[in-house]
Design an enzyme around this catalytic site. Structure first.
Site, PDB file in Angstrom:
ATOM      1  N   SER A  37       1.705  -9.551  -0.940  1.00  0.00           N
ATOM      2  CA  SER A  37       1.353  -8.130  -0.788  1.00  0.00           C
ATOM      3  C   SER A  37       1.585  -7.562   0.601  1.00  0.00           C
ATOM      4  CB  SER A  37      -0.100  -7.906  -1.199  1.00  0.00           C
ATOM      5  OG  SER A  37      -0.956  -8.765  -0.468  1.00  0.00           O
TER       6      SER A  37
ATOM      7  N   GLU B  28     -10.070   5.564   2.872  1.00  0.00           N
ATOM      8  CA  GLU B  28     -10.864   4.454   3.374  1.00  0.00           C
ATOM      9  C   GLU B  28      -9.889   3.330   3.678  1.00  0.00           C
ATOM     10  OE1 GLU B  28     -10.172   4.936   0.292  1.00  0.00           O
ATOM     11  OE2 GLU B  28      -9.429   2.950  -0.261  1.00  0.00           O
TER      12      GLU B  28
ATOM     13  N   LYS C  10       0.808  -1.230   0.000  1.00  0.00           N
ATOM     14  CA  LYS C  10       0.000   0.000   0.000  1.00  0.00           C
ATOM     15  C   LYS C  10       0.840   1.278   0.000  1.00  0.00           C
ATOM     16  CE  LYS C  10      -4.080  -2.100   0.304  1.00  0.00           C
ATOM     17  NZ  LYS C  10      -5.040  -2.022  -0.815  1.00  0.00           N
TER      18      LYS C  10
END
Ligand SMILES: Cc1ncc(COP(=O)(O)O)c(C=O)c1O
Lengths: 276, 399
Positions: B380, B113, B91
């Protein structure tokens, strides 16, 4: 000339402005919606907006969100709302405009939506999350079926966007008065007249103002600059408070009469007052 | 197959676009122009590259998971280690780019969010770094199951707003963030965390994550002396996946597989597999595949991993699925837990439950392929945030 065009022309000729109440269809039930629309028309509503609920109403504040949740629980959907409109047409010829989001329309089918709406007696539709740039597929079906698509102009809309919106809109232009979601506000935005003026410069089409308008006083102020006032959350809140009560329809009717009263005042005197 | 997508109006074929209230149209066009200008701005690019290297820890390694591969007895499995990025997931790649863009646009307040909390933590981190005000919307259910990340965000100085509407998960957090943005659009930057939403977000988020695939391609060339045979990544909204996949789209020989959350199984209806079980629709500003009812009401997704608990998927994935370039499969909660345990025990790498979906599928696939084949998993994120959820699922107590 569509029923919306005729309505605004008649009002203009009389020096009146339109009151446009909003109901979420199916709140608290579709049968109640039918009674509420008929009553609203009797009490002075010039156009009625009917919300078709969507699970993810990202332009709506808490009051309309809750109404949508109740309406979905009561089984409201595009086909059920259109059935209700068809039934309503035996009792009133008030212009009806559906207000919804793109996904329920897409799921029903764009062509089917346009045609079935017109067949049921719907005059127009506003698809909140469909800006002019994404409108071609639905707009061509709506034009073919004779459904007026109304577009929104926002305070953030640039002059070229306002021109685009004016070119695409049919019936009237929905001027969103503020940057934000639906819901009552204490004060009207200070720059409302400027915003309406910017729209007026590019079009002669009627302009109705919505978002945040909830009292007769605010409606009167809107009536001094626009062709109509759209009242949503305040009405929906009253429906919520009176749901299940025998006085629901009458109480809502009285409120609508109060909201319409200032819009019957001839424009000339109110315009003078606005300038003072 | 062109890489010059989306088109000028943000469409990937029939997907994508900009389905938003008029209030957001001018701001989105402004954002698109600001991003285009930032991409051309050498100074901006250098600053971003420096931060990715010195702050986020890039490049991340491409690691050969030898014991995991042996256990499967087939293809060789490599891990693209996004779990080693600062804050623990991919991210941060997107967040650093967008936070610099917010600063460049003169917006001092950012909102985001978050589902698993990883995007929220990354955003709160970048906001701390750049001195921006930060508010994060998070579904109430996710606030409960990702409590660790909620506290991390608060430590970083962000305000976490628990969202009680709808399914109380990621979908509803995006609704609330969009409502905030519609209200405060003049002063606020919406830092969206996946490859979805209205144009330019799917494109911008992809651009910022495509560093994953560029590095992986270079690293594979160095280690394998060729390209990998298969890429596997989990797909929530699709940001880590498109980041890994994008540079390989033109490499026809490379199979590309996205793994969706199968939840309790597709047949139970409790899952988040919008590609396998969804239909084309519009949510959160773009057209893509969605879980929905016949009436076009959005369905509630379900996944053990909060980051995959979303009823839609990014539009670029939908486009390449329809073209047949990307494959999509699903992995259940139970299988993901097995993937989590296997990677933890065999490699000493505890994956995020999101990433564990990719691990589980890659393990299944490896068994069917010869040893000469190489699979790259987009790992990830790391699993610290999920330890509570895993303990609960295994019926164990922590401590
Ligand atoms: C570690 C990790 N992987 C994957 C995802 C899913 O998002 P995306 O599909 O955008 O990569 C998340 C989202 O929170 C995440 O935290």
């Amino acid at each position: 000339m569509s029923r919306l065009d005729e309505t605004f022309r008649r009002l203009r000729a009389r020096g009146e402005r339109a009151l446009v109440p909003y109901f979420t269809a199916g709140d608290p039930s579709l049968a109640d919606t039918r009674r509420l629309v008929v009553e609203a028309a009797h009490r002075g509503a010039d156009v009625v907006e009917l919300g078709v609920p969507f699970s993810d109403p990202l332009a709506d504040g808490p009051v309309v969100q809750r109404a949508g949740t109740r309406a979905l629980a009561a089984g409201a959907s595009v086909p059920r709302v259109l059935e209700t409109v068809a039934a309503l047409r035996a009792e009133t010829d008030v212009p009806l405009v559906l207000l919804t989001y793109y996904n329920p329309v897409l799921a029903f089918g764009l062509k089917a939506f346009a045609r079935t709406s017109v067949d049921a007696g719907v005059d127009g539709a506003i698809v909140v999350d469909m800006p002019p740039e994404e409108s071609e597929p639905l707009a061509s079906e709506a034009a073919a079926a004779g459904l007026d698509l109304v577009y929104m102009a926002a305070p953030t809309s640039t002059p070229p966007r306002v021109r685009l919106i004016a070119k695409k809109s049919r019936g009237f232009i929905y001027a969103v008065s503020l940057t934000g979601v639906t819901g009552e506000r204490q004060e009207l935005p200070a720059d409302m007249a400027t915003q309406i003026g910017a729209i007026r410069r590019v079009t002669t089409m009627p302009v109705c103002v919505g978002f945040g308008i909830s009292t007769p006083g605010q409606v009167a102020a809107v009536g001094r600059v626009a062709d109509g006032a759209i009242v949503g959350s305040a009405i929906v809140r009253l429906v919520e408070a009176r749901a299940g009560s025998p006085s629901l329809v009458d109480d809502v009717g009285k409120f609508i009469a109060e909201l319409k009263a200032p819009l019957r005042e001839p424009l000339a005197t109110s315009a003078v007052r606005a300038r003072r | 197959m062109t890489r010059a997508l989306p088109d000028a109006r943000g469409h990937f074929g029939r997907f994508g676009g900009r389905f938003v209230p008029e209030t957001l149209m001018a701001p989105l066009i402004e954002l698109e122009q600001a991003w285009a200008a930032a991409k051309r701005d050498r100074k901006f690019q250098r600053r971003l590259a420096d931060l990715l290297r010195d702050y986020a820890g890039r490049p991340t390694p491409l690691y050969f998971a030898e014991r995991l591969s042996e256990q499967c007895g087939g293809a060789r499995i490599y891990l693209k280690r996004e779990d080693l990025c600062h804050t623990g997931a991919h991210k941060i790649n997107n967040v650093l780019g967008q936070a610099l863009l917010a600063e460049r646009m003169g917006k001092r307040r950012v909102i985001a969010e978050t589902g698993a909390g990883q995007h929220g933590v990354a955003t709160a981190t970048a906001a701390a770094l750049l001195g921006l005000e930060c508010e994060v919307y998070m579904g109430a259910e996710d606030v409960e199951r990702q409590a660790l990340n909620v506290f991390r965000m608060r430590l970083l100085g962000a305000r976490v707003i628990s969202v009680e509407s709808g399914s109380r998960t990621l979908k509803d957090a995006i609704n609330e963030a969009l409502r905030d943005w519609v209200t405060n659009v003049r002063t606020t930057y919406y830092l969206l965390g996946s490859a979805l939403g209205p144009h330019p977000y799917p494109m911008m988020v992809r651009d910022l994550h495509s560093v994953i695939g560029r590095e992986a391609r270079r690293q594979a060339r160095a280690v394998l002396r060729r390209l990998p045979d298969v890429l596997v990544a989990c797909v929530g909204g699709g940001s880590n996946a498109i980041g890994l996949f994008h540079r390989f789209i033109g490499d026809r020989r490379v199979r590309i597989v996205g793994v969706e959350p199968g939840g309790e199984g597709i047949s139970t209806g409790r899952h988040g597999a919008s590609m396998s079980a969804g239909a084309v629709g519009v949510l959160h500003g773009c057209m893509s595949y969605l879980l929905q009812s016949d009436d076009g009401q959005i369905a509630t997704a379900h996944s053990i991993s909060a980051g995959l608990d979303y009823p839609g998927v990014g539009p670029e994935h939908a486009y390449y699925r329809d073209l047949g370039r990307f494959e999509f499969v699903s992995v259940t909660d139970a299988e993901a837990l097995e993937g989590f345990e296997a990677l933890t025990r065999l490699e000493g790498i505890m994956p995020a439950l999101e990433s564990a979906h990719a691990v589980a599928y890659a393990m299944k696939l490896a068994k069917t392929l010869p040893r000469t084949k190489a699979i790259v998993i987009g790992l990830s994120g790391r699993g610290d945030k999920d330890v509570h959820v895993v303990a609960k699922a295994l019926g164990k107590q922590i401590g």
